[in-house]
Write a protein that holds these residues in place. Structure first.
Motif, PDB file in Angstrom:
ATOM      1  N   GLY A 198       0.836  -1.195   0.000  1.00  0.00           N
ATOM      2  CA  GLY A 198       0.000   0.000   0.000  1.00  0.00           C
ATOM      3  C   GLY A 198       0.868   1.241   0.000  1.00  0.00           C
ATOM      4  N   SER A 199       0.245   2.377   0.232  1.00  0.00           N
ATOM      5  CA  SER A 199       0.983   3.632   0.248  1.00  0.00           C
ATOM      6  C   SER A 199       1.552   3.894   1.636  1.00  0.00           C
ATOM      7  CB  SER A 199       0.070   4.786  -0.172  1.00  0.00           C
ATOM      8  OG  SER A 199      -1.049   4.862   0.689  1.00  0.00           O
ATOM      9  N   ILE A 200       2.578   4.726   1.700  1.00  0.00           N
ATOM     10  CA  ILE A 200       3.240   5.059   2.954  1.00  0.00           C
ATOM     11  C   ILE A 200       2.477   6.175   3.672  1.00  0.00           C
ATOM     12  CG2 ILE A 200       5.357   6.017   3.951  1.00  0.00           C
ATOM     13  CD1 ILE A 200       6.885   4.691   1.615  1.00  0.00           C
ATOM     14  N   THR A 201       2.246   5.981   4.963  1.00  0.00           N
ATOM     15  CA  THR A 201       1.607   6.994   5.805  1.00  0.00           C
ATOM     16  C   THR A 201       2.651   7.575   6.759  1.00  0.00           C
ATOM     17  OG1 THR A 201      -0.538   5.878   5.717  1.00  0.00           O
ATOM     18  CG2 THR A 201      -0.186   7.418   7.527  1.00  0.00           C
ATOM     19  N   THR A 202       2.613   8.886   6.944  1.00  0.00           N
ATOM     20  CA  THR A 202       3.549   9.566   7.829  1.00  0.00           C
ATOM     21  C   THR A 202       2.790  10.280   8.936  1.00  0.00           C
ATOM     22  OG1 THR A 202       5.131   9.903   6.037  1.00  0.00           O
ATOM     23  CG2 THR A 202       5.355  11.327   7.945  1.00  0.00           C
ATOM     24  N   PHE A 203       3.282  10.178  10.157  1.00  0.00           N
ATOM     25  CA  PHE A 203       2.694  10.900  11.288  1.00  0.00           C
ATOM     26  C   PHE A 203       3.790  11.135  12.323  1.00  0.00           C
ATOM     27  CE2 PHE A 203       2.620   6.532  12.445  1.00  0.00           C
ATOM     28  CZ  PHE A 203       2.539   6.430  13.829  1.00  0.00           C
ATOM     29  N   LYS A 204       3.500  11.910  13.342  1.00  0.00           N
ATOM     30  CA  LYS A 204       4.510  12.213  14.355  1.00  0.00           C
ATOM     31  C   LYS A 204       3.907  12.137  15.743  1.00  0.00           C
ATOM     32  CE  LYS A 204       8.431  15.125  15.462  1.00  0.00           C
ATOM     33  NZ  LYS A 204       9.323  16.211  15.014  1.00  0.00           N
ATOM     34  N   ASN A 242      -6.577   0.857  16.920  1.00  0.00           N
ATOM     35  CA  ASN A 242      -6.428   0.510  15.510  1.00  0.00           C
ATOM     36  C   ASN A 242      -5.007   0.852  15.104  1.00  0.00           C
ATOM     37  OD1 ASN A 242      -6.455   0.810  12.531  1.00  0.00           O
ATOM     38  ND2 ASN A 242      -8.664   0.544  12.742  1.00  0.00           N
ATOM     39  N   ILE A 243      -4.361  -0.042  14.365  1.00  0.00           N
ATOM     40  CA  ILE A 243      -2.963   0.194  14.026  1.00  0.00           C
ATOM     41  C   ILE A 243      -2.783   1.430  13.141  1.00  0.00           C
ATOM     42  CG2 ILE A 243      -2.859  -1.219  11.920  1.00  0.00           C
ATOM     43  CD1 ILE A 243      -0.124  -2.274  13.116  1.00  0.00           C
ATOM     44  N   ALA A 244      -3.836   1.855  12.473  1.00  0.00           N
ATOM     45  CA  ALA A 244      -3.777   3.068  11.667  1.00  0.00           C
ATOM     46  C   ALA A 244      -4.005   4.329  12.497  1.00  0.00           C
ATOM     47  CB  ALA A 244      -4.805   2.998  10.542  1.00  0.00           C
ATOM     48  N   GLY A 245      -4.236   4.150  13.801  1.00  0.00           N
ATOM     49  CA  GLY A 245      -4.469   5.286  14.672  1.00  0.00           C
ATOM     50  C   GLY A 245      -5.955   5.592  14.808  1.00  0.00           C
ATOM     51  N   PRO A 246      -6.299   6.661  15.514  1.00  0.00           N
ATOM     52  CA  PRO A 246      -5.387   7.655  16.105  1.00  0.00           C
ATOM     53  C   PRO A 246      -4.631   7.105  17.316  1.00  0.00           C
ATOM     54  CG  PRO A 246      -7.640   8.086  16.775  1.00  0.00           C
ATOM     55  CD  PRO A 246      -7.716   6.982  15.769  1.00  0.00           C
ATOM     56  N   TRP A 247      -3.414   7.639  17.529  1.00  0.00           N
ATOM     57  CA  TRP A 247      -2.544   7.210  18.603  1.00  0.00           C
ATOM     58  C   TRP A 247      -2.661   8.182  19.781  1.00  0.00           C
ATOM     59  CZ3 TRP A 247       0.051   2.646  18.478  1.00  0.00           C
ATOM     60  CH2 TRP A 247       0.131   2.004  17.238  1.00  0.00           C
ATOM     61  N   THR A 248      -2.755   7.625  20.978  1.00  0.00           N
ATOM     62  CA  THR A 248      -2.858   8.413  22.201  1.00  0.00           C
ATOM     63  C   THR A 248      -1.533   8.367  22.944  1.00  0.00           C
ATOM     64  OG1 THR A 248      -5.210   7.902  22.410  1.00  0.00           O
ATOM     65  CG2 THR A 248      -4.079   8.677  24.397  1.00  0.00           C
ATOM     66  N   TYR A 249      -0.965   9.532  23.197  1.00  0.00           N
ATOM     67  CA  TYR A 249       0.309   9.610  23.912  1.00  0.00           C
ATOM     68  C   TYR A 249       0.128   9.139  25.351  1.00  0.00           C
ATOM     69  CZ  TYR A 249       4.399  11.664  26.188  1.00  0.00           C
ATOM     70  OH  TYR A 249       5.540  11.852  26.925  1.00  0.00           O
TER      71      TYR A 249
END
Length: 320
Positions: A198-204, A242-249
């Motif tokens: 698939g395509s690359i996803t970028t997040f921080k 979900n591995i695609a997020g959203p991610w909680t710090y």
């Protein structure tokens, strides 16, 4: 008779002392960094970088990757130099962080190094994949080219952003590759583990800098990483349903390590306990470019959050 009692008492006192002798760092005959553990057939295999910089060096010198194994978490077998950037015809430079995973009886070792300037790339950091029929090798280049090149990610403007791969296979069989310096990138892998799916996803994630480690526990995804909130680095993490997020710090789990401005997580469950691998610079003549791998216990709270890692010189106890 009195002398015999004295000897017996002395030996009795020595026994618990010997069990408490410093285990950390766990590899003492060479300098190692960037730990990546896996468990295969009741054996824990540890994939590492290898620091060979001089005591006065101001940069890394990492010529190859090593594999170690243990069945008791105390005694470690070194299989020697198993892989190096020379294995890849397209590669140049040092052997940076890497992680190996097993699928369908084969072992895929995702590695970060640099790409030669050629018709396929203008250079910069790149990720390759090696393959073997055994966890200890021998390994060979799986595809004859880089899996990820610097040209494939453009959000970061420096040339070393495509480093530190971590790989994970979800319960449904879908494989994922995470990596990155400055930002975290992820992409699906095809079942053959050598093609992007698939395509690359970028997040921080908050405070993220490098060294991600992705895994799943009790339905929750964990992304653990080296943070840029301070120098030297610390280890922080986030979670998601979900591995695609959203991610909680979720916060800091490891403070600065002694005598090294970097640290790098490697997390594994083995024989009923959770272990946290990392590196520091505490061996004699060690430092930020002459690092050594350690391991300590890792504990979770009832809500799944990770308790602060307690760094010790004792390390972990022998397991059967």
């Amino acid at each position: 008779m009195r002398l015999a009692r004295i000897i017996i008492c002395g030996l009795t006192l020595l026994l618990p002392f010997n069990t408490l002798l410093a285990q950390n760092p766990i590899i003492k005959h060479i300098f190692t960094a960037d730990p990546a553990p896996i468990v295969y057939k009741d054996t824990l295999f540890l994939y590492t970088g290898h620091d060979t910089a001089s005591t006065t060096a101001t940069n890394y010198k990492m010529p190859d990757w090593h594999v170690f194994s243990s069945t008791d978490m105390v005694n470690w077998k070194d299989y020697g130099t198993v892989l190096s950037p020379n294995t890849f015809s397209w590669a140049t430079g040092d052997a940076y962080a890497a992680q190996c995973i097993e699928r369908n009886g084969k072992f895929y070792w995702f590695v970060s190094t640099f790409h030669k300037k050629d018709s396929n790339s203008n250079g910069g950091a790149a990720i390759g994949v090696a393959v073997s029929d055994r966890p200890s090798g021998p390994f060979k280049d799986a595809i004859g080219k880089a899996l990820i090149t610097n040209e494939m990610t453009t959000d970061m403007k420096h040339s070393w952003d495509d480093i530190d791969p971590t790989v994970f296979i979800d319960d449904d069989g879908q494989a994922y590759l995470f990596w990155g310096n400055g930002s975290c990138k992820w992409v699906k892998l095809k079942e053959n583990m050598i093609e992007l799916g698939g395509s690359i996803t970028t997040f921080k994630p908050e405070h993220y800098i490098e060294g991600p480690w992705i895994y799943k526990r009790k339905g929750m995804y964990y992304l653990v990483y080296a943070s840029a909130g301070t120098k030297p680095e610390m280890i922080e993490y986030c979670t998601a349903s979900n591995i695609a997020g959203p991610w909680t710090y979720r916060g800091i789990i490891q403070e600065n390590v002694p005598n090294s401005f970097t640290t790098h997580p490697g997390i594994i469950d083995y024989k009923g306990k959770s272990y946290f691998f990392y590196h520091n610079g505490t061996l004699p003549t060690g430092g930020s470019y002459r690092r050594s791998i350690c391991v300590d216990y890792m504990y979770y709270n009832p809500d799944g959050s990770i308790k602060k890692i307690v760094q010790t010189t004792e390390g972990v106890s022998r397991v059967k």
